[in-house]
Structure formats: C-alpha cells, structure tokens
Write an enzyme that holds these catalytic residues in place. Structure first.
Site, PDB file in Angstrom:
ATOM      1  N   ASP A 102      21.402   3.860  -2.594  1.00  0.00           N
ATOM      2  CA  ASP A 102      20.610   2.603  -1.799  1.00  0.00           C
ATOM      3  C   ASP A 102      21.074   2.743  -0.178  1.00  0.00           C
ATOM      4  OD1 ASP A 102      19.232   0.357  -0.730  1.00  0.00           O
ATOM      5  OD2 ASP A 102      20.772  -0.922  -1.637  1.00  0.00           O
ATOM      6  N   ASP A 289      15.333   2.380   4.488  1.00  0.00           N
ATOM      7  CA  ASP A 289      16.047   2.029   3.348  1.00  0.00           C
ATOM      8  C   ASP A 289      15.312   2.596   2.071  1.00  0.00           C
ATOM      9  OD1 ASP A 289      17.106   0.256   1.475  1.00  0.00           O
ATOM     10  OD2 ASP A 289      16.546  -1.632   2.036  1.00  0.00           O
TER      11      ASP A 289
END
Length: 409
Positions: A102, A289
């Site tokens: 992530d 992201d």
C-alpha cells in the site's frame, strides 16, 4: 507521538544488485463479495461509503493507561475494495502472510495468534511469536481507527523477507483486535505500507526504508504493474523492488516531483471530460495510492463528473451506469506534468455479474480529503491498472508510463 523521519541523500551509492519481483494477485473486491452474499446493503447502512477511506492512528508508549486516542491523523486506505496482494514472510523459521502493498500508508501489520476477532479466524494466517527465534519484543501498543471499526495490537521486531530480499530487525504490528465485516472477508492477512516515514504510526523505519538503509535493493526505487480484471487467471500484477521493468510499459516515463513527503503526493494540472468540461481547472494535489481501488475526488467535482457520464446514484452509495451506453460515454483525461492520461469508459467502469445479470458501476468516488495544499484527488487502482507507476525515493518523484497488457506483451 514522535515521528522518525529518514532523510535520503540523492548521492547515495548503491552497491547491491538485488532486483526482486513480487507477484500480485487480483481477486474479487470485498465490496462485490459482500454484495454477492447479500450483506453489502446491511453493512453500508451502518458504515457510510466515504468512511471506509478514513483512518485514524496513534502509537501508545509503555504504561499508557487507556487506548483512547489523544490525537489523530487522517489517512487513506480502502479496505472494502482492496484487490491486489502479494506474499511476505516473517520470523525464523519463516511464517507466510499475504499483504496489501500500500503506497497510501507506511506501517506493516499482520494478525497475531492472540487475536480474538472473527477476522483472525481460519481464513487468515496469524503470527506466532513464540515459534520464532528472531522475534524481538517491543512492548508498545498501537491503535488504528477506521470508519467501520478499529484495530488494536502490540508492536514487535522481526526478520522480514520479500522474495529474496531481507529486512532485518523490522518494526511491525501484531493486531489482536480486528472488528468489522470487511476484515473477515478480506483475502489478505495484513498491510505493508510503502509511503514516506512521516506517515508511519509505528515508531521506526517503514519496510522500504529499512531495505534502503541495509542496502538490500539495487536502487531506491519500486514499481507497480497491476493486471486487468478482464485478463486471464494466469496473468498477475507485479511489484518490482529495486528498479523498473521496461518490458511492462510503452513510451517514455513522465516524472512528477513529490510535493509533500508523506503520501506519494503530486500536482495534477486538470481533469477533463471528453476534452471539454474541466475539473481541477487551476490545478490540484493528488495521491498515488495502490491501496485504494477507485479514483476519488472532491464531492463537488465527482458529482459533476457523474452527471457528465450519466451515472445514477443508488441508496447504498454506488453509482450505476447503463451497460448498453458504454460505447457512447465520454473519455476522462487526467493531465499530469503536461501529459494527458486518458481513460476510456471500458477502463473507468467496473463490470460485475450477479447471477445472469451484468451491472456496470462507476470507478469514481466522492471523498472530501483536504491537505495543507488544498483538496486532494486519489489516483487508485482504476488509474494505476492502465499506467505503470514508478516510485523513486532517491529523487522523490513518481513516474508514469502506459502499461502493456497481455495482448501487447
């Protein structure tokens, strides 16, 4: 809470030769699994869709009398739609875990064997400290608060391996309490954050910072190739640690400087719909992201965008599009560093089958997230599937190039 910030010098010399490929598997979204099991509507009645992306976290020093947060920092992570995950190991002998890589967070956590939540049941692997000879006790506690619940745990240090790369004495969290249906249905065990150290809630260096300090990687760079949902089951995404793979993208790389070293935050010039209607007309900030499935933006802009593409809101926060109209929908173009990145309707619309009926959902999501630089957009997996992304810590920049998919490889 004290923050530990590691300053990387551009002039560092990298003497190692490690370049490691980590396969990333794409699975049905947790949101679609909840929907397929008839659970989504009930789940969203209690948890508004925008709240899935809000996270509040804090580390607690030894002796803290209460787990109540004294202060909080807002972060982005979309657990409900997380799709891509890969494998790591912790401990000696090695214990295997699946994690989301992530770029929207900086901490590493996995479930503990002492976890008492349903989410830590038979579907997820749990870390067993007592079986590892390299385990080091930390003593601190940590808490991460989500809109749909919260996660609590204890901190430790351990030997971490990703492929053939090793990070020694890596700080990480052992979660002991993971409430919420989203965790129960998740295909991944934990999360491995890859953003800047200033975003970390667990004191110490994030994983990639440790690898750079220990010179485990060839270059201070990692890159993502995300497979399409329509690809064959044998096609996987890939995280490449220590460099980039020219075989996975076309054309030159467009480099954009990081504007704030927390998230991988960059400046976006504008967003255009069919080359005419312009959103973010005076420029705005965006986060790159991998942990967010959709493309998110300020509510006022996303409402305008949905009107332009003819998306209809539902009572559970989804936006539906008539599948028959896809070929007539406008293209959406993101302008970054003067370069246009255009998504076709087939690329920004998500198709899902329920029984024999096909539904089309918008890949855009409203989220009002404000930084010191103003409202933020989030370029999640809907965008990153189409564009190979390169994250350069040596020069603090993000690079994009058109991704090659199976028909082009």
């Amino acid at each position: 809470m004290m923050k530990l910030v590691l300053v990387l010098l551009v002039g560092w010399t990298w003497t190692s030769s490690a370049l490691v490929r980590v396969p990333l598997r794409r699975v049905p979204t947790i949101r679609s699994q909840l929907r397929a099991n008839g659970l989504l509507e009930d789940f969203l009645k209690d948890h508004r869709p925008d709240m899935f992306n809000r996270r509040y976290a804090q580390c607690f020093p030894p002796g803290t009398p209460s787990l109540r947060l004294g202060r909080s920092s807002e972060k982005i992570y979309n657990f409900v739609d997380a799709q891509y995950y890969g494998d790591i190991t912790l401990g000696t002998p090695e214990q295997n875990f699946s994690v989301i890589f992530d770029t929207g967070s900086s901490d590493l956590w996995v479930p503990s064997t002492y976890c008492v939540s349903q989410a830590c049941g038979t579907l997820h692997r749990r870390y067993r400290a007592f079986e590892s000879t390299s385990f080091r006790h930390d003593g601190r506690m940590f808490g991460i608060h989500y809109g749909s619940g919260h996660l609590l745990g204890v901190m430790a240090r351990e030997t971490l391996k990703i492929g053939s790369l090793t990070a020694w004495n890596q700080e990480f969290g052992e979660s002991v309490y993971e409430p919420g249906a989203a965790f129960v249905m998740a295909r991944f065990d934990g999360v491995l954050g890859m953003a800047y150290p200033s975003l970390a809630e667990i004191l110490g260096n994030p994983v990639f910072d440790n690898m750079m300090m220990q010179k485990a990687v060839d270059e201070p760079i990692f890159s993502f190739y995300l497979s399409r949902k329509t690809s064959s089951s044998n096609t996987q995404g890939e995280l490449l640690l220590g460099g980039k793979d020219e075989a996975l993208y076309n054309g030159p790389i467009n480099w954009l400087p990081v504007t704030a070293k927390g998230y991988w935050q960059i400046k976006m010039d504008s967003v255009a719909v069919q080359g005419a209607t312009t959103l973010c007309s005076r420029g705005c900030q965006a986060i790159v992201d991998t942990g967010t499935s959709l493309i998110a933006g300020p509510t006022v802009d996303i409402i305008s965008l949905h009107q332009l593409i003819g998306a209809t809101p539902t009572n559970i926060g989804e936006f539906l599009i008539d599948c028959v109209r896809l070929s007539n929908l406008p293209h959406v173009t993101f302008v970054l560093g003067g370069t246009e990145y255009t998504l076709t309707p087939e690329q920004y619309v998500r198709k899902e089958m329920f029984g024999t009926k096909e539904f089309c959902f918008s890949g855009f999501q409203a989220m009002d997230f404000v930084s010191a630089e103003g409202p933020l957009w989030i370029l999640g997996d809907v965008f990153l599937t189409e564009f190979y992304s390169i994250f350069d810590r040596g020069q603090d920049r993000v690079g994009f190039a058109t991704a090659k998919h199976p028909t082009e490889l």
